[in-house]
Scaffold this motif. Structure first.
Motif, PDB file in Angstrom:
ATOM      1  N   SER A 154       0.831  -1.202   0.000  1.00 61.70           N
ATOM      2  CA  SER A 154       0.000   0.000   0.000  1.00 61.70           C
ATOM      3  C   SER A 154       0.867   1.253   0.000  1.00 61.70           C
ATOM      4  O   SER A 154       1.848   1.356   0.745  1.00 61.70           O
ATOM      5  CB  SER A 154      -0.910  -0.006   1.228  1.00 61.70           C
ATOM      6  N   THR A 155       0.519   2.211  -0.855  1.00 61.06           N
ATOM      7  CA  THR A 155       1.320   3.422  -1.013  1.00 61.06           C
ATOM      8  C   THR A 155       0.442   4.551  -1.518  1.00 61.06           C
ATOM      9  O   THR A 155      -0.725   4.340  -1.889  1.00 61.06           O
ATOM     10  CB  THR A 155       2.497   3.158  -1.977  1.00 61.06           C
ATOM     11  N   ASP A 156       0.983   5.755  -1.566  1.00 61.53           N
ATOM     12  CA  ASP A 156       0.228   6.896  -2.087  1.00 61.53           C
ATOM     13  C   ASP A 156       0.297   6.982  -3.602  1.00 61.53           C
ATOM     14  O   ASP A 156      -0.703   7.240  -4.267  1.00 61.53           O
ATOM     15  CB  ASP A 156       0.750   8.205  -1.478  1.00 61.53           C
ATOM     16  N   LEU A 157       1.503   6.799  -4.151  1.00 63.80           N
ATOM     17  CA  LEU A 157       1.720   7.005  -5.583  1.00 63.80           C
ATOM     18  C   LEU A 157       2.486   5.832  -6.174  1.00 63.80           C
ATOM     19  O   LEU A 157       3.493   5.394  -5.617  1.00 63.80           O
ATOM     20  CB  LEU A 157       2.528   8.294  -5.803  1.00 63.80           C
ATOM     21  N   VAL A 158       1.993   5.332  -7.303  1.00 60.80           N
ATOM     22  CA  VAL A 158       2.727   4.347  -8.099  1.00 60.80           C
ATOM     23  C   VAL A 158       2.983   4.955  -9.475  1.00 60.80           C
ATOM     24  O   VAL A 158       2.062   5.470 -10.113  1.00 60.80           O
ATOM     25  CB  VAL A 158       1.948   3.021  -8.250  1.00 60.80           C
ATOM     26  N   THR A 159       4.230   4.903  -9.914  1.00 61.97           N
ATOM     27  CA  THR A 159       4.564   5.290 -11.285  1.00 61.97           C
ATOM     28  C   THR A 159       4.943   4.042 -12.064  1.00 61.97           C
ATOM     29  O   THR A 159       5.614   3.144 -11.542  1.00 61.97           O
ATOM     30  CB  THR A 159       5.730   6.299 -11.331  1.00 61.97           C
ATOM     31  N   VAL A 160       4.496   3.992 -13.318  1.00 63.33           N
ATOM     32  CA  VAL A 160       4.818   2.891 -14.234  1.00 63.33           C
ATOM     33  C   VAL A 160       5.248   3.552 -15.532  1.00 63.33           C
ATOM     34  O   VAL A 160       4.411   3.957 -16.340  1.00 63.33           O
ATOM     35  CB  VAL A 160       3.605   1.968 -14.469  1.00 63.33           C
ATOM     36  N   SER A 161       6.536   3.718 -15.730  1.00 62.27           N
ATOM     37  CA  SER A 161       6.992   4.506 -16.881  1.00 62.27           C
ATOM     38  C   SER A 161       7.903   3.701 -17.800  1.00 62.27           C
ATOM     39  O   SER A 161       8.855   3.058 -17.349  1.00 62.27           O
ATOM     40  CB  SER A 161       7.716   5.777 -16.420  1.00 62.27           C
ATOM     41  N   TYR A 162       7.580   3.727 -19.081  1.00 66.49           N
ATOM     42  CA  TYR A 162       8.394   3.098 -20.121  1.00 66.49           C
ATOM     43  C   TYR A 162       8.679   1.629 -19.821  1.00 66.49           C
ATOM     44  O   TYR A 162       9.784   1.140 -20.063  1.00 66.49           O
ATOM     45  CB  TYR A 162       9.709   3.873 -20.304  1.00 66.49           C
ATOM     46  N   VAL A 163       7.665   0.930 -19.321  1.00 63.84           N
ATOM     47  CA  VAL A 163       7.870  -0.488 -19.016  1.00 63.84           C
ATOM     48  C   VAL A 163       6.794  -1.382 -19.638  1.00 63.84           C
ATOM     49  O   VAL A 163       7.060  -2.537 -19.959  1.00 63.84           O
ATOM     50  CB  VAL A 163       7.943  -0.716 -17.485  1.00 63.84           C
ATOM     51  N   LEU A 164       5.578  -0.866 -19.852  1.00 64.37           N
ATOM     52  CA  LEU A 164       4.494  -1.710 -20.346  1.00 64.37           C
ATOM     53  C   LEU A 164       4.813  -2.305 -21.713  1.00 64.37           C
ATOM     54  O   LEU A 164       4.370  -3.410 -22.033  1.00 64.37           O
ATOM     55  CB  LEU A 164       3.183  -0.931 -20.405  1.00 64.37           C
ATOM     56  N   GLY A 165       5.576  -1.588 -22.512  1.00 63.43           N
ATOM     57  CA  GLY A 165       5.931  -2.090 -23.838  1.00 63.43           C
ATOM     58  C   GLY A 165       6.812  -3.316 -23.803  1.00 63.43           C
ATOM     59  O   GLY A 165       6.937  -4.024 -24.809  1.00 63.43           O
ATOM     60  N   GLU A 166       7.437  -3.600 -22.658  1.00 66.75           N
ATOM     61  CA  GLU A 166       8.277  -4.785 -22.526  1.00 66.75           C
ATOM     62  C   GLU A 166       7.463  -6.032 -22.187  1.00 66.75           C
ATOM     63  O   GLU A 166       8.016  -7.140 -22.178  1.00 66.75           O
ATOM     64  CB  GLU A 166       9.309  -4.570 -21.414  1.00 66.75           C
ATOM     65  N   LEU A 167       6.175  -5.856 -21.888  1.00 64.90           N
ATOM     66  CA  LEU A 167       5.380  -6.933 -21.317  1.00 64.90           C
ATOM     67  C   LEU A 167       4.356  -7.487 -22.308  1.00 64.90           C
ATOM     68  O   LEU A 167       3.964  -6.817 -23.264  1.00 64.90           O
ATOM     69  CB  LEU A 167       4.644  -6.432 -20.072  1.00 64.90           C
ATOM     70  N   THR A 168       3.894  -8.698 -22.026  1.00 65.49           N
ATOM     71  CA  THR A 168       2.763  -9.238 -22.771  1.00 65.49           C
ATOM     72  C   THR A 168       1.493  -8.491 -22.359  1.00 65.49           C
ATOM     73  O   THR A 168       1.460  -7.804 -21.330  1.00 65.49           O
ATOM     74  CB  THR A 168       2.574 -10.730 -22.468  1.00 65.49           C
ATOM     75  N   GLU A 169       0.453  -8.633 -23.157  1.00 65.51           N
ATOM     76  CA  GLU A 169      -0.803  -7.938 -22.847  1.00 65.51           C
ATOM     77  C   GLU A 169      -1.345  -8.343 -21.478  1.00 65.51           C
ATOM     78  O   GLU A 169      -1.812  -7.505 -20.700  1.00 65.51           O
ATOM     79  CB  GLU A 169      -1.829  -8.221 -23.939  1.00 65.51           C
ATOM     80  N   ASP A 170      -1.277  -9.644 -21.162  1.00 65.25           N
ATOM     81  CA  ASP A 170      -1.767 -10.109 -19.866  1.00 65.25           C
ATOM     82  C   ASP A 170      -0.945  -9.532 -18.722  1.00 65.25           C
ATOM     83  O   ASP A 170      -1.494  -9.137 -17.682  1.00 65.25           O
ATOM     84  CB  ASP A 170      -1.740 -11.637 -19.807  1.00 65.25           C
ATOM     85  N   ASP A 171       0.374  -9.478 -18.896  1.00 63.98           N
ATOM     86  CA  ASP A 171       1.221  -8.930 -17.843  1.00 63.98           C
ATOM     87  C   ASP A 171       1.003  -7.424 -17.673  1.00 63.98           C
ATOM     88  O   ASP A 171       1.057  -6.906 -16.555  1.00 63.98           O
ATOM     89  CB  ASP A 171       2.693  -9.209 -18.145  1.00 63.98           C
ATOM     90  N   ARG A 172       0.746  -6.714 -18.775  1.00 66.98           N
ATOM     91  CA  ARG A 172       0.427  -5.283 -18.653  1.00 66.98           C
ATOM     92  C   ARG A 172      -0.797  -5.093 -17.769  1.00 66.98           C
ATOM     93  O   ARG A 172      -0.822  -4.239 -16.878  1.00 66.98           O
ATOM     94  CB  ARG A 172       0.157  -4.686 -20.029  1.00 66.98           C
TER      95      ARG A 172
END
Length: 330
Positions: A154-172
């Motif tokens: 649990s946290t206040d802010l999550v950033t996800v930057s320049y990483v989704l393109g490395e993943l499969t659709e399910d993992d995204r």
């Protein structure tokens, strides 16, 4: 005692000698491979950053651009949540920590920070670079599989930057769902390409489905009016070119423009922009043309002329990605 450098200057200073001892040809080859990977469409089940050479090249070449793009997204987000300051931050797929530096530049002061990545060399170098910023001294750099098995405390802010393109659709989908389950606010940043925008749009839909409100760049949480396949929503951040940029790309300009797509969303109600400038303003004689995303889920071109007085002057100063009209006092 000398005052600490601003985060942008401290990062630039920390990166200055990073490639010492690394053959220029090796650095250039690593950069070219990374560019192909990050702009491509093929997911991977292994870290893109494989060794010290890869990580050094990535940090020197990409960190300034990622820092600038994430910083621009966070600035727009911060404008939509005035008075809110994240008490803790988790950077998913954070690599060498560019998004962590950008968060620190947006909201001053130290906070609990955890950087999660599956590339140990990236985490090691990120920890090394962070030593140049006293407010990041307590950051935790943790090896983690980025995918379906991801867990986020649990946290206040999550950033996800320049990483989704490395993943499969399910993992995204799994990564975005994990972020939504853990955080009060989530910011997703991807390259400003049609594919990057498509990944951001899918993340936006999942966040809204999880009960989040879109804070930026959109002025609403309804359907995006941009038609996939016909256009894509993206923005631009200016980045000073390093010697490695010039070595790899050539060219005479001292800067380049980093194109990016993003979404920032919150569990709590934000105050999004009345409208957003979604293209570079066109300044003509006596008028400015602004392409706007409107709160009624539409795209509209507004013509602001001299007869609009102060609004015309504001339009001449408006930039791609700005809120429109600007807040009073700007």
């Amino acid at each position: 005692m000398n005052a600490p450098l601003p985060p942008a200057d401290a990062l630039r200073s920390a990166l200055a000698g990073l490639l010492d001892g690394l053959p220029p040809k090796s650095a250039a080859q690593a950069v070219e491979r990374l560019i192909t990977t990050y702009r491509g469409t093929t997911p991977t089940h292994a870290p893109v950053l494989r060794d010290r050479s890869d990580v050094a090249a990535y940090a020197a070449y990409r960190m300034p651009a990622t820092f600038a793009a994430v910083g621009a997204a966070l600035e727009a987000f911060a404008d939509a949540v005035p008075g809110w300051v994240p008490g803790a931050h988790v950077d998913v797929g954070g690599g060498t920590g560019a998004a962590t530096w950008a968060v620190n530049a947006t909201w001053e002061g130290a906070r609990p920070v955890t950087v999660l990545d599956w590339a140990e060399p990236a985490l090691a170098l990120g920890r090394e670079i962070a030593a140049a910023n006293p407010e990041l001294a307590g950051a935790v750099w943790r090896h983690s599989r980025i995918g379906a098995a991801l867990t986020i405390e649990s946290t206040d802010l999550v950033t996800v930057s320049y990483v989704l393109g490395e993943l499969t659709e399910d993992d995204r989908a799994s990564v975005v769902d994990a972020a939504a389950s853990a955080a009060r606010a989530v910011v997703v940043v991807e390259p400003g390409t049609p594919d990057g925008y498509a990944r951001v749009l899918a993340a936006r839909d999942r966040l809204i489905g999880a009960g989040f409100h879109v804070a930026a760049p959109c002025p609403h949480s309804a359907s995006c009016p941009v038609v996939p396949g016909e256009d894509w929503c993206h923005f631009s951040a200016r980045v000073a070119r390093s010697s490695l940029h010039r070595q790899v790309k050539g060219g005479s300009l001292s800067y380049e423009d980093e194109k990016f797509s993003y979404v920032a969303a919150t569990r709590f109600p934000p105050a999004p922009a009345p409208a957003r400038v979604v293209r570079r303003p066109q300044i003509r004689k006596g008028q400015v043309l602004l392409d706007l995303c409107e709160p009624d889920e539409s795209l509209r071109r507004a013509t602001v002329t001299k007869r609009h007085g102060p609004l015309y002057r504001a339009a001449r100063d408006a930039d791609w990605g700005d809120a429109w009209p600007p807040p009073e006092g700007d």
